[in-house]
Write a protein that holds these residues in place. Structure first.
Motif, PDB file in Angstrom:
ATOM      1  N   HIS A  91       8.640  10.962   7.973  1.00  0.00           N
ATOM      2  CA  HIS A  91       9.216  11.147   6.630  1.00  0.00           C
ATOM      3  C   HIS A  91       9.251   9.838   5.855  1.00  0.00           C
ATOM      4  CE1 HIS A  91      10.232  15.180   7.781  1.00  0.00           C
ATOM      5  NE2 HIS A  91      10.801  14.700   8.889  1.00  0.00           N
ATOM      6  N   LEU A  92       8.184   9.046   5.996  1.00  0.00           N
ATOM      7  CA  LEU A  92       8.119   7.782   5.266  1.00  0.00           C
ATOM      8  C   LEU A  92       7.174   7.862   4.065  1.00  0.00           C
ATOM      9  CD1 LEU A  92       8.044   5.184   8.182  1.00  0.00           C
ATOM     10  CD2 LEU A  92       9.804   5.422   6.420  1.00  0.00           C
ATOM     11  N   LEU A  93       6.530   9.010   3.883  1.00  0.00           N
ATOM     12  CA  LEU A  93       5.639   9.157   2.727  1.00  0.00           C
ATOM     13  C   LEU A  93       6.443   9.076   1.441  1.00  0.00           C
ATOM     14  CD1 LEU A  93       3.127  11.990   3.720  1.00  0.00           C
ATOM     15  CD2 LEU A  93       2.675   9.544   3.476  1.00  0.00           C
ATOM     16  N   ASP A  94       5.809   8.466   0.431  1.00  0.00           N
ATOM     17  CA  ASP A  94       6.441   8.329  -0.877  1.00  0.00           C
ATOM     18  C   ASP A  94       7.803   7.635  -0.811  1.00  0.00           C
ATOM     19  OD1 ASP A  94       6.581   8.414  -3.565  1.00  0.00           O
ATOM     20  OD2 ASP A  94       7.118  10.550  -3.716  1.00  0.00           O
ATOM     21  N   SER A  95       7.935   6.658   0.098  1.00  0.00           N
ATOM     22  CA  SER A  95       9.196   5.896   0.141  1.00  0.00           C
ATOM     23  C   SER A  95       8.891   4.406   0.041  1.00  0.00           C
ATOM     24  CB  SER A  95       9.949   6.180   1.445  1.00  0.00           C
ATOM     25  OG  SER A  95       9.316   5.535   2.524  1.00  0.00           O
ATOM     26  N   ALA A  96       9.799   3.695  -0.620  1.00  0.00           N
ATOM     27  CA  ALA A  96       9.624   2.252  -0.762  1.00  0.00           C
ATOM     28  C   ALA A  96       9.671   1.585   0.621  1.00  0.00           C
ATOM     29  CB  ALA A  96      10.710   1.668  -1.664  1.00  0.00           C
TER      30      ALA A  96
ATOM     31  N   ALA B 230      -2.729  -1.911  -4.442  1.00  0.00           N
ATOM     32  CA  ALA B 230      -2.845  -0.598  -5.084  1.00  0.00           C
ATOM     33  C   ALA B 230      -3.260   0.496  -4.114  1.00  0.00           C
ATOM     34  CB  ALA B 230      -3.853  -0.674  -6.235  1.00  0.00           C
ATOM     35  N   PHE B 231      -4.119   0.152  -3.169  1.00  0.00           N
ATOM     36  CA  PHE B 231      -4.692   1.179  -2.303  1.00  0.00           C
ATOM     37  C   PHE B 231      -3.625   2.006  -1.587  1.00  0.00           C
ATOM     38  CE2 PHE B 231      -6.167   2.512   1.906  1.00  0.00           C
ATOM     39  CZ  PHE B 231      -7.235   3.309   1.550  1.00  0.00           C
ATOM     40  N   TRP B 232      -2.737   1.318  -0.865  1.00  0.00           N
ATOM     41  CA  TRP B 232      -1.710   2.038  -0.102  1.00  0.00           C
ATOM     42  C   TRP B 232      -0.710   2.691  -1.035  1.00  0.00           C
ATOM     43  CZ3 TRP B 232      -2.575   3.305   4.653  1.00  0.00           C
ATOM     44  CH2 TRP B 232      -3.422   2.518   5.446  1.00  0.00           C
ATOM     45  N   ALA B 233      -0.353   1.966  -2.074  1.00  0.00           N
ATOM     46  CA  ALA B 233       0.647   2.504  -2.997  1.00  0.00           C
ATOM     47  C   ALA B 233       0.171   3.833  -3.580  1.00  0.00           C
ATOM     48  CB  ALA B 233       0.909   1.501  -4.119  1.00  0.00           C
ATOM     49  N   ILE B 234      -1.088   3.860  -3.991  1.00  0.00           N
ATOM     50  CA  ILE B 234      -1.601   5.079  -4.631  1.00  0.00           C
ATOM     51  C   ILE B 234      -1.757   6.192  -3.613  1.00  0.00           C
ATOM     52  CG2 ILE B 234      -3.659   6.049  -5.757  1.00  0.00           C
ATOM     53  CD1 ILE B 234      -3.913   3.308  -7.189  1.00  0.00           C
TER      54      ILE B 234
ATOM     55  N   LEU C 218       6.960  -1.517   4.915  1.00  0.00           N
ATOM     56  CA  LEU C 218       6.496  -1.726   6.286  1.00  0.00           C
ATOM     57  C   LEU C 218       4.989  -1.965   6.327  1.00  0.00           C
ATOM     58  CD1 LEU C 218       8.645   0.888   8.235  1.00  0.00           C
ATOM     59  CD2 LEU C 218       8.981  -1.593   8.045  1.00  0.00           C
ATOM     60  N   ILE C 219       4.262  -1.196   5.515  1.00  0.00           N
ATOM     61  CA  ILE C 219       2.805  -1.378   5.483  1.00  0.00           C
ATOM     62  C   ILE C 219       2.443  -2.762   4.944  1.00  0.00           C
ATOM     63  CG2 ILE C 219       0.707  -0.676   4.262  1.00  0.00           C
ATOM     64  CD1 ILE C 219       1.249   2.089   4.912  1.00  0.00           C
ATOM     65  N   TYR C 220       3.137  -3.156   3.882  1.00  0.00           N
ATOM     66  CA  TYR C 220       2.852  -4.481   3.312  1.00  0.00           C
ATOM     67  C   TYR C 220       3.171  -5.591   4.306  1.00  0.00           C
ATOM     68  CZ  TYR C 220       2.241  -2.307  -1.251  1.00  0.00           C
ATOM     69  OH  TYR C 220       1.790  -1.549  -2.298  1.00  0.00           O
ATOM     70  N   THR C 221       4.243  -5.386   5.079  1.00  0.00           N
ATOM     71  CA  THR C 221       4.594  -6.385   6.091  1.00  0.00           C
ATOM     72  C   THR C 221       3.456  -6.512   7.103  1.00  0.00           C
ATOM     73  OG1 THR C 221       6.900  -5.746   5.853  1.00  0.00           O
ATOM     74  CG2 THR C 221       6.333  -7.066   7.777  1.00  0.00           C
TER      75      THR C 221
ATOM     76  N   THR D  67       2.215   6.886  -1.774  1.00  0.00           N
ATOM     77  CA  THR D  67       3.391   7.151  -2.604  1.00  0.00           C
ATOM     78  C   THR D  67       2.956   7.898  -3.852  1.00  0.00           C
ATOM     79  OG1 THR D  67       3.266   5.138  -3.907  1.00  0.00           O
ATOM     80  CG2 THR D  67       4.503   5.024  -1.831  1.00  0.00           C
ATOM     81  N   ASN D  68       3.947   8.525  -4.450  1.00  0.00           N
ATOM     82  CA  ASN D  68       3.646   9.342  -5.624  1.00  0.00           C
ATOM     83  C   ASN D  68       4.639   9.052  -6.734  1.00  0.00           C
ATOM     84  OD1 ASN D  68       2.601  11.245  -7.257  1.00  0.00           O
ATOM     85  ND2 ASN D  68       3.505  12.996  -6.187  1.00  0.00           N
ATOM     86  N   VAL D  69       5.900   9.285  -6.480  1.00  0.00           N
ATOM     87  CA  VAL D  69       6.920   9.057  -7.498  1.00  0.00           C
ATOM     88  C   VAL D  69       8.057   8.204  -6.958  1.00  0.00           C
ATOM     89  CG1 VAL D  69       8.557  10.123  -9.085  1.00  0.00           C
ATOM     90  CG2 VAL D  69       6.386  11.274  -8.577  1.00  0.00           C
TER      91      VAL D  69
END
Lengths: 274, 373
Positions: free
Chosen positions: A133-138, A210-214, A143-146, A217-219
């Motif tokens: 349940h980590l989709l679309d969460s800051a 941008a790649f992971w963010a798009i 964690l991915i950016y880390t 995540t959505n909203v």
């Protein structure tokens, strides 16, 4: 360089200006377009002189929930950077001062993870995130950016730490410093310019991602990258709106970079001027 | 203050074939100033780092104040170390540099202040307490490094070439100052240097090392008068002792070689007779050579002057005897020019004899060099 003749000097100057203008032009054009109407911005003939409008900015700031995305960008960029530094400082310390046979291999291996195209792990990570349940969460994005920036952060910190003379750490050890004392009281303050510039780099990389963010995540957890790409919609391209949104999304990092320029330069030349 | 005891201490680095330090035996007196000296790579710094605990010894035992320190962390050995690079904390003021260890030990603020102030007064660095190391000169940094060591009031001081980053003049001053400081504090001190002058002037006892092995441990005078082998003889004393390969003739009555002929005195004659070899190393210190004009003298070496170095108080000349270049110290008023052929003489009782192969001294302890020179 000092002995260069005056035509040479002019030539070098001209070249420098040319390169600077070439590099700056897209940004200039972006900012210029953001003050145009959508129709003018999309026009075939480039317009340099026109009556500026703030409509796109109003659209971005008032009608498009800019602040929500901006806040997410701040969360993910700052959060991942803090995590990177907290994890990276001890890692880099051990690689710089407690070397083992596999230290060099580990460093190379970490860097090699950056050679893998991100899209290669998109599906697995998407599925894992879905289950967690980590989709679309800051948080998920943080964690991915880390994970994404940690190899670079460790590598950079390692090179800065290598510049700290080993005898200083030995002196501290004899003075009674524990491992934590050594990291916190000696290495960190000595390598602070390097740590700060590494942190700035990590912030910029995360901010512009941008790649992971798009893709994940959505909203709710979406950052400014998602916000900007949202202006490219099925209803058409809103160039002026998109330009204003882009300007607004690069502005904070640009301003931050401006203020920390001195620190950045000092960090990047750390060791050379010891 | 403590006795430091090294018994059969050795160090083998992982994967290394040979030992970096081998079979080091030395027991310091309480409050003694011990110098470890030798060319670079001889193991002197490794030995000191083993005493400090920065490197673990792999053979033998080290005791500080009667306590075996094997496996004891540097901070728990009650030692203080002064590094060649000073290793001051660049981001701290002088006061904080000196107070660092006391703060880590959670001393009371007032105690720390008093100790730092006292140490600063001893070293004359009170005006510098609020400066950062980069605002200090080399000599001042050196003092701060010493101050950082003495505030801790340790049992043992370890100093690793602390003067080698200073210029020549300052080095001589600081040399005297460290000796004075040692006398005042009376703390057992181990001092590493590659400079034999430093070793001779500072050490109460000197351990001469080479290739990880101790060559000789003795007082400065004994090292100079009775070197145990060719290496110590050549290492201690400036300029270095001259060595000539000599044929033994007439049952030890005379030593000779290309362009030289040396007569021996009674004790040396019997040593050579006992030794029985036909070739030995003959060692002569430059200060024991003199210009001699009599061709008929028993001890004479003849050769062409290659280099003349007037130093004011004396003149050094280098003379080619056979194919060996011999340095001699002559009086400044004796005019010698490059290219001159000269005859050098040497008193028989100033001759040092070493085995040709083992390079060990042939002199027992009872036949020494006469002390007068």
């Amino acid at each position: 360089m000092n002995k260069m003749s005056w035509p040479g000097k002019i030539g070098v100057n001209l070249l420098a200006w040319l390169v600077s203008i070439l590099m700056f032009f897209p940004i200039f054009w972006l900012i210029l377009s953001s003050f145009k109407t959508n129709a003018l911005a999309a026009a075939r003939e480039p317009a340099f002189i026109f009556s500026p409008t703030m409509a796109s900015y109003v659209n971005a700031l008032v009608n498009s929930n800019y602040w929500h995305y901006a806040l997410n960008s701040v969360y993910t960029a700052v959060g991942s950077t803090l995590l990177c530094v907290v994890l990276g400082v001890p890692a880099a310390y051990s690689m710089a001062f407690r070397r083992s046979k596999r230290t060099d291999f580990t460093l190379l291996w970490m860097l090699s993870t950056k050679m893998l195209p991100a899209v290669g792990v998109l599906v697995p990570i998407y599925i894992v995130y879905k289950n967690l349940h980590l989709l679309d969460s800051a948080l998920g994005l943080t964690l991915i950016y880390t994970a994404m920036n940690l190899p670079i952060v460790v590598w950079l910190l390692y090179t800065y730490f290598k510049d700290v003379p080993g005898e200083i750490l030995e002196a501290a050890e004899i003075d009674g410093a524990s491992l934590v004392d050594n990291i916190v009281r000696i290495v960190t303050p000595l390598a602070l310019p390097g740590i700060i510039s590494t942190g700035l780099l990590a912030i910029v990389l995360a901010w512009n991602e941008a790649f992971w963010a798009i893709n994940i995540t959505n909203v709710h957890g979406a950052t400014l990258s998602v916000f900007v790409s949202g202006f490219k919609s099925a209803r058409g391209q809103f160039w002026a709106n998109m330009s204003a949104a882009s300007t607004l999304s690069v502005l904070p990092i640009l301003v931050a970079g401006w203020f920390t320029q001195r620190q950045l330069v000092r960090g990047l030349t750390f060791g050379a001027v010891k | 203050m403590a006795v430091v005891e090294l018994s059969n201490v050795g160090k083998r680095y992982p994967g290394a074939e040979s030992l970096a330090v081998e079979d080091f035996n030395l027991t310091s007196e309480d409050g003694e100033f011990v110098v470890l000296v030798g060319p670079s790579g001889c193991g002197k710094t490794t030995t000191m780092r083993m005493i400090a605990g920065l490197e673990e010894h792999t053979e033998g035992a080290i005791k500080i104040g009667g306590r075996d320190v094997t496996g004891v962390a540097p901070k728990d050995r009650d030692i203080a170390m002064v590094f060649q690079s000073y290793a001051l904390y660049p981001h701290m003021t002088v006061r904080d540099n000196m107070a660092f260890s006391l703060k880590l030990k959670k001393y009371a603020k007032s105690d720390i202040k008093k100790r730092v102030d006292d140490a600063a007064a001893v070293l004359g660095i009170e005006p510098l307490l609020d400066r950062k190391p980069r605002a200090l000169s080399g000599g001042q940094r050196q003092r701060v490094a010493l101050g950082r060591a003495i505030v801790r009031q340790p049992q043992v001081f370890l100093m690793d070439e602390p003067l080698s980053n200073l210029d020549a003049k300052l080095r001589v001053d600081m040399r005297a100052e460290i000796v004075k400081l040692h006398r005042k504090l009376g703390v057992t001190t181990f001092y590493v240097t590659h400079d034999q002058t430093e070793a001779m002037t500072m050490g109460q006892r000197i351990a001469v090392m080479k290739d990880g092995l101790v060559q000789q441990i003795d007082s400065p005078n004994t090292l100079y008068q009775h070197p145990a082998n060719l290496f110590v003889a050549g290492f201690i004393g400036t300029p270095s002792m001259n060595f000539l390969t000599a044929e033994v003739s007439d049952n030890g009555q005379a030593l000779s070689g290309p362009d030289f002929q040396l007569a021996t005195d009674g004790p040396r004659r019997s040593v050579l007779a006992d030794h029985g070899q036909t070739q030995v190393w003959a060692g002569i210190r430059p200060e024991h050579l003199h210009l001699s004009d009599s061709e008929s003298a028993d001890n004479r070496m003849q050769g062409q002057v290659e280099v003349v170095e007037p130093l004011g108080a004396m003149t050094m000349i280098q003379v080619l005897i056979g194919d060996t270049r011999v340095t001699a110290q002559i009086k400044p008023h004796q005019m010698v020019a490059m290219g001159d052929t000269v005859t050098l003489g040497c008193p028989s009782d100033k001759l040092y004899l070493f085995d040709k192969d083992s390079e060990m001294t042939l002199h027992g302890i009872d036949i020494g060099q006469s002390d007068a020179h």
